[in-house]
Design a protein around this motif. Structure first.
Motif, mmCIF file in Angstrom:
data_model
loop_
_atom_site.group_PDB
_atom_site.id
_atom_site.type_symbol
_atom_site.label_atom_id
_atom_site.label_comp_id
_atom_site.label_asym_id
_atom_site.label_seq_id
_atom_site.Cartn_x
_atom_site.Cartn_y
_atom_site.Cartn_z
ATOM 1 N N ILE A 1 41.003 46.170 47.299
ATOM 2 C CA ILE A 1 41.904 45.009 47.289
ATOM 3 C C ILE A 1 43.327 45.492 47.056
ATOM 4 O O ILE A 1 43.557 46.587 46.526
ATOM 5 N N ASP A 2 44.276 44.648 47.451
ATOM 6 C CA ASP A 2 45.685 44.916 47.162
ATOM 7 C C ASP A 2 46.361 43.595 46.835
ATOM 8 O O ASP A 2 45.701 42.561 46.689
ATOM 9 N N GLU A 3 47.694 43.631 46.735
ATOM 10 C CA GLU A 3 48.422 42.424 46.319
ATOM 11 C C GLU A 3 48.351 41.307 47.350
ATOM 12 O O GLU A 3 48.699 40.155 47.056
ATOM 13 N N HIS A 4 47.890 41.612 48.559
ATOM 14 C CA HIS A 4 47.793 40.592 49.600
ATOM 15 C C HIS A 4 46.381 40.016 49.742
ATOM 16 O O HIS A 4 46.161 39.138 50.585
ATOM 17 N N SER A 5 45.454 40.489 48.952
ATOM 18 C CA SER A 5 44.061 40.039 49.073
ATOM 19 C C SER A 5 43.923 38.573 48.670
ATOM 20 O O SER A 5 44.624 38.080 47.779
ATOM 21 N N GLY A 6 42.989 37.880 49.315
ATOM 22 C CA GLY A 6 42.733 36.478 49.014
ATOM 23 C C GLY A 6 41.885 36.308 47.768
ATOM 24 O O GLY A 6 41.433 37.287 47.153
ATOM 25 N N TRP B 1 36.097 41.897 43.307
ATOM 26 C CA TRP B 1 36.552 43.108 42.614
ATOM 27 C C TRP B 1 37.374 42.691 41.392
ATOM 28 O O TRP B 1 38.483 43.178 41.180
ATOM 29 N N ARG B 2 36.797 41.835 40.589
ATOM 30 C CA ARG B 2 37.527 41.225 39.480
ATOM 31 C C ARG B 2 38.078 42.263 38.502
ATOM 32 O O ARG B 2 39.180 42.113 37.985
#
Length: 439
Positions: free
Chosen positions: A108-113, A120-121
């Motif tokens: 995940i990155d800062e753009h993930s929904g 991936w909490r």
């Protein structure tokens, strides 16, 4: 004898300027240039820049091999450098230990929904300061409520979450196998709180899990959440319960404002205000009248509960009239309240009950309880309930149970409103809903 390595938190580095320290954290970002290596290392207290001039040595190779979110332990000298944006400090490394190299790329990155972030909490929490602050605020808010409850004479209990019968009438329950029979996950500690009152414990307080098998997919519902429950003995009116709750909330919010007010303002853009007392009150009948006549709210029927639109409209109206973010809606119709809610003398159609709205969201439900055995049996029959499954509960009222009342609060909803979050999913550690049982 092995001596533990003393760890210095990033937030404390200024106190160690021109000294050698050891920090431990995660690689936040890397800038590996032709002559210089810049690594931002993050722990829960902040971020520091590690600055190293490239050379043909092991340290250069170690830094070159790092990946984002790798766990590292770095020993180096703290140096003041006004050019560095992160606090004007940098760490000149002497040794680097890679404790756990993170696989690249990250999932995940800062753009993930929202759904990938929930999948991936642990990474989502680690990478966002706002998420870290959420749980610090939760801890302080809970501590503030406990502090008030203890000071008010409450005994903290831990009630069973496995039950032989449903704990609330009419609500969906989770059924599970139990040694060849059936059991249910508790929808609330309601019956057990009242049993404690009948047992001579004057004031009861609990923070614990609550389970609701409701197929709701809204931003404010969950199938498992943390409930805050209070029950008070020898109450003469539901007003005593409301007064206890508003004082407890104001006390807890005061603690949050003192400890985290500035950080909440920076991370969430929310100003934490300690509410004045008492909170405004409005009866359900008055709320319906206001909503219909002034705000154009028009659901079917005159005895229905407030829908989300109605809650928001009523809260906005009350805030305009009183300047208050909280409002108690009282005296709900008996037909939409549980059988154990007490009713005013001469008004069997109403209950001595309330919901508390905060900025348009229902956060608590409470009532004066019916403590007379014969009346309870009559009210259960009125709702078409069989009394046999309620035998253990009803027995509590056959031998001198005193008048009492209480309320239940959703902790996640309180945090959701407090921090201005858009969904309950962001206000809890690991969300559980109809379509989510992982991680």
């Amino acid at each position: 004898m092995i001596h533990p390595i003393e760890r210095t938190m990033v937030a404390d580095l200024r106190e160690h300027t021109d000294r050698t320290v050891t920090v431990a954290g995660w690689v936040h970002t890397l800038r590996l240039q032709s002559t210089m290596q810049f690594v931002l290392v993050r722990d829960h207290s902040g971020i520091v820049q590690v600055t190293h001039r490239k050379a043909d040595d092991e340290l250069t190779a170690l830094l070159d091999g790092l990946t984002s979110e790798s766990a590292v332990r770095i020993t180096g000298r703290v140096v003041a450098n006004p050019v560095v944006k992160l606090g004007g400090l940098e760490l000149i490394p002497e040794s680097v230990e890679v404790l756990n190299r993170a696989t690249a790329p990250l999932p995940i990155d800062e753009h993930s929904g929202p759904e990938p972030r929930l999948d991936w909490r642990f990474l989502d929490l680690r990478r966002r300061p706002a998420a870290q602050l959420l749980f610090a605020v939760q801890t302080t808010f809970e501590a503030g409520m406990r502090e008030y409850a203890y000071g008010a004479g409450c005994t903290e209990l831990h009630t069973p979450k496995l039950m032989g019968t449903a704990s609330e009438s009419g609500a969906e329950v989770f059924e599970l196998g139990y040694f060849g029979g059936k059991a249910y996950l508790a929808q609330s500690p309601q019956f057990y709180k009242q049993m404690a009152i009948a047992g001579g414990i004057d004031r009861v307080f609990e923070i614990g899990p609550v389970f609701r098998a409701e197929p709701s997919f809204t931003s404010r519902h969950a199938t498992e959440f943390t409930g805050v429950d209070v029950e008070l003995a020898w109450t003469t009116d539901v007003e005593e319960v409301q007064r206890f709750e508003e004082e407890m909330i104001a006390h807890a919010l005061g603690r949050v404002a003192e400890r985290h007010g500035a950080a909440i303002r920076e991370e969430f853009g929310v100003e934490v205000t300690v509410p004045s007392l008492p909170f405004p009150r409005i009866t359900m009948a008055e709320a319906h009248q206001v909503l219909r006549e002034k705000l154009g709210w028009d659901p079917e029927g005159t005895k229905v509960d407030l829908d989300p639109e109605g809650e928001r409209a009523l809260s906005a109206h009350m805030r305009e009239q009183t300047g208050h973010e909280f409002v108690f809606v009282t005296h709900y119709p008996a037909e939409i309240r549980p059988f154990y809610h007490a009713r005013p003398a001469g008004r069997p159609d109403l209950t001595l009950s309330f919901d508390l709205l905060w900025k348009g969201l229902e956060v608590t439900t409470g009532a004066q309880r019916e403590h007379r055995y014969e009346v309870l049996v009559e009210q259960a029959a009125e709702k078409g309930m069989r009394t046999e499954p309620l035998t253990d509960y009803l027995n509590c009222f056959r031998y001198g149970c005193p008048p009492h009342g209480g309320f239940g609060m959703g902790l996640g909803r309180m945090l959701m409103v407090l921090l201005g979050l858009g969904s309950l999913r962001d206000a809890v550690f690991l969300f559980r809903g109809p379509n989510r049982l992982t991680p």
